[in-house]
Design a protein around this motif. Structure first.
Motif, mmCIF file in Angstrom:
data_model
loop_
_atom_site.group_PDB
_atom_site.id
_atom_site.type_symbol
_atom_site.label_atom_id
_atom_site.label_comp_id
_atom_site.label_asym_id
_atom_site.label_seq_id
_atom_site.Cartn_x
_atom_site.Cartn_y
_atom_site.Cartn_z
ATOM 1 N N LYS A 197 94.758 16.342 -82.216
ATOM 2 C CA LYS A 197 93.477 15.855 -81.695
ATOM 3 C C LYS A 197 93.017 16.619 -80.462
ATOM 4 O O LYS A 197 91.836 16.617 -80.132
ATOM 5 N N VAL A 225 82.835 8.974 -79.854
ATOM 6 C CA VAL A 225 83.886 8.698 -80.849
ATOM 7 C C VAL A 225 84.466 7.336 -80.499
ATOM 8 O O VAL A 225 84.984 7.162 -79.398
ATOM 9 N N SER A 226 84.362 6.396 -81.430
ATOM 10 C CA SER A 226 84.858 5.046 -81.155
ATOM 11 C C SER A 226 84.946 4.240 -82.440
ATOM 12 O O SER A 226 84.180 4.489 -83.366
ATOM 13 N N LYS A 232 82.055 -1.298 -77.720
ATOM 14 C CA LYS A 232 81.816 0.138 -77.495
ATOM 15 C C LYS A 232 80.310 0.417 -77.398
ATOM 16 O O LYS A 232 79.901 1.546 -77.202
ATOM 17 N N GLY A 257 83.662 7.423 -85.981
ATOM 18 C CA GLY A 257 84.812 6.546 -85.775
ATOM 19 C C GLY A 257 85.102 5.731 -87.009
ATOM 20 O O GLY A 257 84.349 5.752 -87.990
ATOM 21 N N LEU A 288 85.022 7.582 -90.228
ATOM 22 C CA LEU A 288 86.191 8.447 -90.433
ATOM 23 C C LEU A 288 87.411 7.647 -90.874
ATOM 24 O O LEU A 288 87.704 6.602 -90.301
ATOM 25 N N ASP A 293 92.262 13.401 -87.099
ATOM 26 C CA ASP A 293 92.423 13.949 -85.748
ATOM 27 C C ASP A 293 91.734 15.293 -85.544
ATOM 28 O O ASP A 293 91.121 15.545 -84.507
ATOM 29 N N GLU A 313 86.281 -2.183 -71.649
ATOM 30 C CA GLU A 313 87.208 -1.121 -72.072
ATOM 31 C C GLU A 313 88.481 -1.224 -71.261
ATOM 32 O O GLU A 313 88.445 -1.627 -70.095
ATOM 33 N N PHE A 315 91.848 1.385 -70.941
ATOM 34 C CA PHE A 315 91.873 2.786 -70.583
ATOM 35 C C PHE A 315 91.331 3.496 -71.817
ATOM 36 O O PHE A 315 91.938 3.467 -72.870
ATOM 37 N N LEU A 317 90.931 6.154 -74.201
ATOM 38 C CA LEU A 317 91.526 7.470 -74.484
ATOM 39 C C LEU A 317 90.476 8.514 -74.845
ATOM 40 O O LEU A 317 90.619 9.691 -74.520
ATOM 41 N N THR A 318 89.398 8.071 -75.503
ATOM 42 C CA THR A 318 88.377 9.047 -75.914
ATOM 43 C C THR A 318 87.718 9.701 -74.696
ATOM 44 O O THR A 318 87.269 10.839 -74.773
ATOM 45 N N GLU A 321 90.104 12.397 -73.730
ATOM 46 C CA GLU A 321 90.065 13.473 -74.740
ATOM 47 C C GLU A 321 88.834 14.359 -74.549
ATOM 48 O O GLU A 321 88.910 15.582 -74.612
HETATM 49 N N1 UDP Z 1 90.159 7.249 -82.854
HETATM 50 C C1 UDP Z 1 90.545 7.660 -84.096
HETATM 51 N N2 UDP Z 1 89.733 7.355 -85.159
HETATM 52 C C2 UDP Z 1 88.611 6.640 -84.998
HETATM 53 C C3 UDP Z 1 88.222 6.204 -83.723
HETATM 54 C C4 UDP Z 1 89.037 6.507 -82.651
HETATM 55 O O1 UDP Z 1 91.579 8.316 -84.261
HETATM 56 O O2 UDP Z 1 87.959 6.395 -85.991
HETATM 57 C C5 UDP Z 1 91.042 7.575 -81.752
HETATM 58 C C6 UDP Z 1 90.389 8.163 -80.525
HETATM 59 O O3 UDP Z 1 90.273 9.568 -80.620
HETATM 60 C C7 UDP Z 1 91.360 7.712 -79.440
HETATM 61 C C8 UDP Z 1 91.826 6.365 -79.949
HETATM 62 O O4 UDP Z 1 91.635 6.376 -81.351
HETATM 63 O O5 UDP Z 1 92.467 8.587 -79.387
HETATM 64 C C9 UDP Z 1 91.009 5.212 -79.386
HETATM 65 O O6 UDP Z 1 91.443 4.916 -78.147
HETATM 66 P P1 UDP Z 1 90.490 4.281 -77.057
HETATM 67 O O7 UDP Z 1 91.376 3.934 -75.922
HETATM 68 O O8 UDP Z 1 89.349 5.200 -76.769
HETATM 69 O O9 UDP Z 1 89.848 2.985 -77.727
HETATM 70 P P2 UDP Z 1 90.472 1.733 -78.539
HETATM 71 O O10 UDP Z 1 90.112 1.984 -79.964
HETATM 72 O O11 UDP Z 1 91.953 1.717 -78.282
HETATM 73 O O12 UDP Z 1 89.720 0.554 -77.982
#
Ligand code: UDP
Length: 403
Positions: A197, A225-226, A232, A257, A288, A293, A313, A315, A317-318, A321
């Motif tokens: 990723k 991306v979410s 979100k 996402g 997706l 990734d 939110e 932390f 991760l997006t 990234e």
């Molecule tokens: N992500 C993913 N596929 C998706 C949406 C998100 O792999 O369809 C990944 C995104 O790149 C990140 C993680 O999932 O690595 C999401 O982490 P984040 O903390 O941003 O949000 P959460 O979904 O845990 O609330």
């Protein structure tokens, strides 16, 4: 050549040397991590990296996984939801399964756990193990990966009875913690710059992935991306895009996402988003599948600006990234995002779609600012949010708890 050498190219040899220095203080100790799954989810993902890297540093580190039946995981799933605030009462029968499962696992694991110098118990699933390992010698640490700041009280009260006997707890952020009668530590999450990723991708590959989705990689692009989740705020993102588009007519938006398998709302939110976006060929809604990734990597790299306009939110991760890919981030002024984005330096914190639109307009107008902020964002992540920092925090923590 070990894995750490590859990280040295990214973070610098001094950072890796520092890890070796810290680990020299931990040479003769035995460390065991315990969680409840070898694959899937953030905890397994991080242990998959941290355990071999610790071993490479010469620290005797093992990873054990507890097993349980469907009722056990049903119970721990409810517990997880209740700890994050859902008012769910867990029947006594299920709590009995929870404790018995831990007792059974303890029979197998106790001899090693009782001998270990540091035991990290991850999340609530294996928390009662401590009670069933009465002859423990080392320090036991509860490593909490979820936000328990506003738990459903009866469930937290029940779990707290197991946690209170630990020597320390670790949370991602101060905002996620609960008061406990032992020291609390903070270790924020990280990303792995060598993962699918986040690793470098050539521009050609980025472009070919854009073209596969019929998106023009040459036009000004903003991306979120979410998971399709109301927290979100995907509709707020569309609104911000529409407002900004009045000033940047060729602007395009990618909302990419999937959903969480256990979230029935995904489909409803996705349908809403598609409905609001319909008729605009410059809004690309990409649903997706898991394991996308490389696509996520390319989508983030092809963007000019990353949005994460969450209204709630942890932390995000997006955010990290996107910053690692040298992009400024316009993030919701909430939760961990406030720690991740330095307002006006690595991006902007916003409270409304209007605020987001204003910042999008600003960054496209002052392209040099966009570039500068993107560079600062990458550097901020390099120093603070890569897996090497995460490993260093674990080592520092162990040094402080042992000595
Ligand atoms: N992500 C993913 N596929 C998706 C949406 C998100 O792999 O369809 C990944 C995104 O790149 C990140 C993680 O999932 O690595 C999401 O982490 P984040 O903390 O941003 O949000 P959460 O979904 O845990 O609330």
């Amino acid at each position: 050549m070990g894995k750490l050498e590859f990280y040295a190219d990214i973070v610098g040899h001094d950072v890796i040397d520092h890890l070796y220095q810290l680990s020299s203080l931990l040479k003769n100790i035995k460390v065991i991590h315990v969680n409840s799954t070898r694959k899937g989810g953030g905890v397994a993902e991080i242990l998959e990296k941290l355990v071999p890297l610790s071993q490479e540093l010469g620290i005797d580190t093992k990873w054990e996984v507890i097993t349980g039946n469907e009722r056990f995981f049903h119970c721990t799933k409810s517990m997880h939801n209740a700890l994050q605030g859902n008012p769910l009462d867990i029947p006594n029968g299920l709590l009995k399964v929870y404790e018995e499962t831990n007792a059974q696992n303890a029979e197998k694991l106790c001899p090693a756990l009782e001998e270990a110098d540091v035991v990290f118990i991850h999340d609530p699933q294996p928390a009662p193990l401590l009670k069933f390992c009465p002859k423990r010698k080392g320090k036991w640490v509860w490593r909490c990966h979820i936000d328990i700041s506003r738990p459903y009280r009866p469930v937290w009260k029940y779990l707290r009875d197991f946690i209170k006997d630990y020597d320390a707890s670790i949370f991602h952020l101060a905002d996620f913690a609960q008061p406990l009668p032992h020291p609390l530590y903070l270790i924020p999450p990280s990303i792995d710059p060598l993962s699918e990723k986040n690793k470098e991708l050539e521009e050609e590959k980025v472009h070919s992935i854009y073209e596969k989705f019929n998106i023009n990689p040459e036009l000004p692009t903003i991306v979120q991306v979410s998971r399709f989740d109301r927290f979100k705020d995907p509709l707020g993102v569309i609104r911000a895009y529409r407002l900004a588009k009045e000033f940047i007519p060729s602007l395009q938006l990618i909302l990419a996402g999937g959903g969480a398998a256990d979230d029935p709302e995904t489909e409803i939110v996705l349908a809403e988003v598609k409905e609001v976006a319909s008729g605009d060929p410059n809004i690309h809604v990409l649903f997706l599948p898991p394991g996308s990734d490389r696509i996520i990597n390319a989508i983030q790299r092809g963007a000019d600006i990353i949005l994460q306009k969450s209204i709630r939110e942890g932390f995000g991760l997006t955010v990290t990234e996107g910053m690692w890919k040298g992009k400024p981030v316009i993030g919701g002024n909430t939760g961990g995002i406030r720690l991740q984005v330095i307002n006006h330096h690595t991006g902007f914190l916003v409270n409304t779609p209007e605020g987001a639109a204003l910042r999008i307009h600003y960054l496209f107008h002052y392209r040099d600012q966009l570039q500068t902020m993107g560079k600062k964002a990458r550097e901020f992540v390099r120093r603070n949010f890569l897996i090497t920092r995460h490993l260093r925090d674990y080592l520092t923590f162990m040094v402080s708890i042992i000595y």
